[in-house]
Design a protein around this motif. Structure first.
Motif, PDB file in Angstrom:
ATOM      1  N   MET A  59      -1.324 -52.742  53.764  1.00  0.00           N
ATOM      2  CA  MET A  59      -0.325 -53.204  54.685  1.00  0.00           C
ATOM      3  C   MET A  59       0.905 -52.012  55.070  1.00  0.00           C
ATOM      4  O   MET A  59       2.032 -52.332  55.007  1.00  0.00           O
ATOM      5  CB  MET A  59       0.718 -55.080  54.349  1.00  0.00           C
ATOM      6  N   PHE A  60       0.237 -51.484  54.765  1.00  0.00           N
ATOM      7  CA  PHE A  60       1.161 -49.846  55.909  1.00  0.00           C
ATOM      8  C   PHE A  60       2.016 -50.033  56.465  1.00  0.00           C
ATOM      9  O   PHE A  60       3.515 -50.352  56.429  1.00  0.00           O
ATOM     10  CB  PHE A  60       0.997 -48.775  55.680  1.00  0.00           C
ATOM     11  N   ASP A  61       1.014 -50.991  57.955  1.00  0.00           N
ATOM     12  CA  ASP A  61       1.649 -51.085  59.384  1.00  0.00           C
ATOM     13  C   ASP A  61       3.226 -51.478  58.962  1.00  0.00           C
ATOM     14  O   ASP A  61       3.895 -52.262  60.175  1.00  0.00           O
ATOM     15  CB  ASP A  61       0.233 -51.291  59.990  1.00  0.00           C
ATOM     16  N   GLY A  64       5.898 -50.631  55.812  1.00  0.00           N
ATOM     17  CA  GLY A  64       6.724 -49.225  55.997  1.00  0.00           C
ATOM     18  C   GLY A  64       6.368 -48.294  55.718  1.00  0.00           C
ATOM     19  O   GLY A  64       5.800 -48.805  53.977  1.00  0.00           O
ATOM     20  N   LEU A  65       6.815 -47.176  55.364  1.00  0.00           N
ATOM     21  CA  LEU A  65       7.142 -46.135  54.588  1.00  0.00           C
ATOM     22  C   LEU A  65       7.960 -46.258  53.532  1.00  0.00           C
ATOM     23  O   LEU A  65       6.898 -45.598  52.303  1.00  0.00           O
ATOM     24  CB  LEU A  65       7.493 -44.587  55.571  1.00  0.00           C
ATOM     25  N   VAL A  66       8.662 -46.923  53.507  1.00  0.00           N
ATOM     26  CA  VAL A  66       9.816 -46.464  51.652  1.00  0.00           C
ATOM     27  C   VAL A  66       9.185 -47.214  51.374  1.00  0.00           C
ATOM     28  O   VAL A  66       8.604 -47.365  49.850  1.00  0.00           O
ATOM     29  CB  VAL A  66      11.071 -46.260  52.890  1.00  0.00           C
ATOM     30  N   PRO A  67       8.830 -48.375  51.198  1.00  0.00           N
ATOM     31  CA  PRO A  67       7.956 -49.336  50.294  1.00  0.00           C
ATOM     32  C   PRO A  67       6.937 -48.803  50.298  1.00  0.00           C
ATOM     33  O   PRO A  67       7.165 -49.176  48.831  1.00  0.00           O
ATOM     34  CB  PRO A  67       8.013 -50.372  51.043  1.00  0.00           C
ATOM     35  N   ASN A  68       6.033 -48.300  50.930  1.00  0.00           N
ATOM     36  CA  ASN A  68       4.748 -48.082  50.590  1.00  0.00           C
ATOM     37  C   ASN A  68       4.919 -46.279  49.570  1.00  0.00           C
ATOM     38  O   ASN A  68       4.278 -46.359  48.281  1.00  0.00           O
ATOM     39  CB  ASN A  68       3.852 -47.020  51.794  1.00  0.00           C
ATOM     40  N   ILE A  69       6.027 -45.827  49.561  1.00  0.00           N
ATOM     41  CA  ILE A  69       6.139 -44.491  48.883  1.00  0.00           C
ATOM     42  C   ILE A  69       6.908 -45.263  47.692  1.00  0.00           C
ATOM     43  O   ILE A  69       6.375 -44.398  46.308  1.00  0.00           O
ATOM     44  CB  ILE A  69       7.192 -43.569  49.327  1.00  0.00           C
ATOM     45  N   GLU A  70       7.970 -45.939  47.731  1.00  0.00           N
ATOM     46  CA  GLU A  70       7.666 -46.723  46.331  1.00  0.00           C
ATOM     47  C   GLU A  70       6.919 -47.463  45.646  1.00  0.00           C
ATOM     48  O   GLU A  70       6.757 -46.805  44.377  1.00  0.00           O
ATOM     49  CB  GLU A  70       8.981 -47.836  46.899  1.00  0.00           C
TER      50      GLU A  70
END
Length: 191
Positions: A59-61, A64-70
């Motif tokens: 679910m990257f799209d 988003g970026l910040v939750p994926n980095i977390e």
């Protein structure tokens, strides 16, 4: 093309080293207790999920970026004896494709730190500034000779970081010493 082949090689290695190995173990334990077999199946499922996540974050799209980095940081800390702190001030000024490139840069950097740096901690900084996005990955490892490593023919990960930075209009600067390594990427953005 070379990057695609290298990625395929890595995936093949992941499949061979984890899934194939676990399936062989499972096959040899089929005559054992069902709890042991069930546990081995769970391990295989988790390995497949990990490989899938590395191919494309779930679910990257959408998230988003910040939750994926977390999520990446949490996974790395849980799987390794390693601490990662973050400083993220990002409101979404980049396209999803560029965000994915930043995610891959961070993922590759953390992987390199764990494999080669002998570090026990790292810090990821992702900060929007007027007209600029700063991405920084810092570790407290042993450092390395940047020139030697880049010219060794074995620095696929570092070259990947540099190239991904260029693709999104940024430039990667790598500094390394006996106190650790810092990768800094400045990306021009329209805010």
């Amino acid at each position: 093309m070379e990057n695609t082949e290298e990625e395929r090689k890595r995936i093949a290695g992941d499949l061979h080293d984890s899934i194939s190995h676990e399936l062989l173990n499972l096959k040899s334990t089929l005559s054992q207790d069902t709890k042991v077999v069930s546990s081995k199946i769970d391990t295989i499922i988790n390995d497949i999920r990990g490989i899938s996540r590395n191919l494309h974050p779930i679910m990257f799209d959408k998230i988003g970026l910040v939750p994926n980095i977390e999520q990446l940081v949490e996974r790395i800390q849980n799987q390794n004896n390693f601490f990662v702190s973050t400083e993220m001030n990002y409101s979404g000024s980049l396209s999803s494709a560029n965000e994915l490139q930043i995610y891959r840069i961070i993922q590759e950097s953390l992987s390199n730190i764990i494999k080669y740096a002998n570090a026990y901690a790292a810090k990821i900084t992702l900060v929007e500034q007027p007209g600029n996005m700063l991405v920084e990955i810092k570790d407290n490892g042993k450092g390395f000779s940047i020139k030697e490593t880049l010219n060794s023919g074995k620095a696929f990960g570092l070259h990947n970081i540099i190239e991904r930075s260029r693709v999104i209009g940024g430039e990667a600067h790598i500094n390394s010493s006996a106190d650790g390594t810092v990768i800094t990427i400045n990306i021009p953005v329209k805010i």
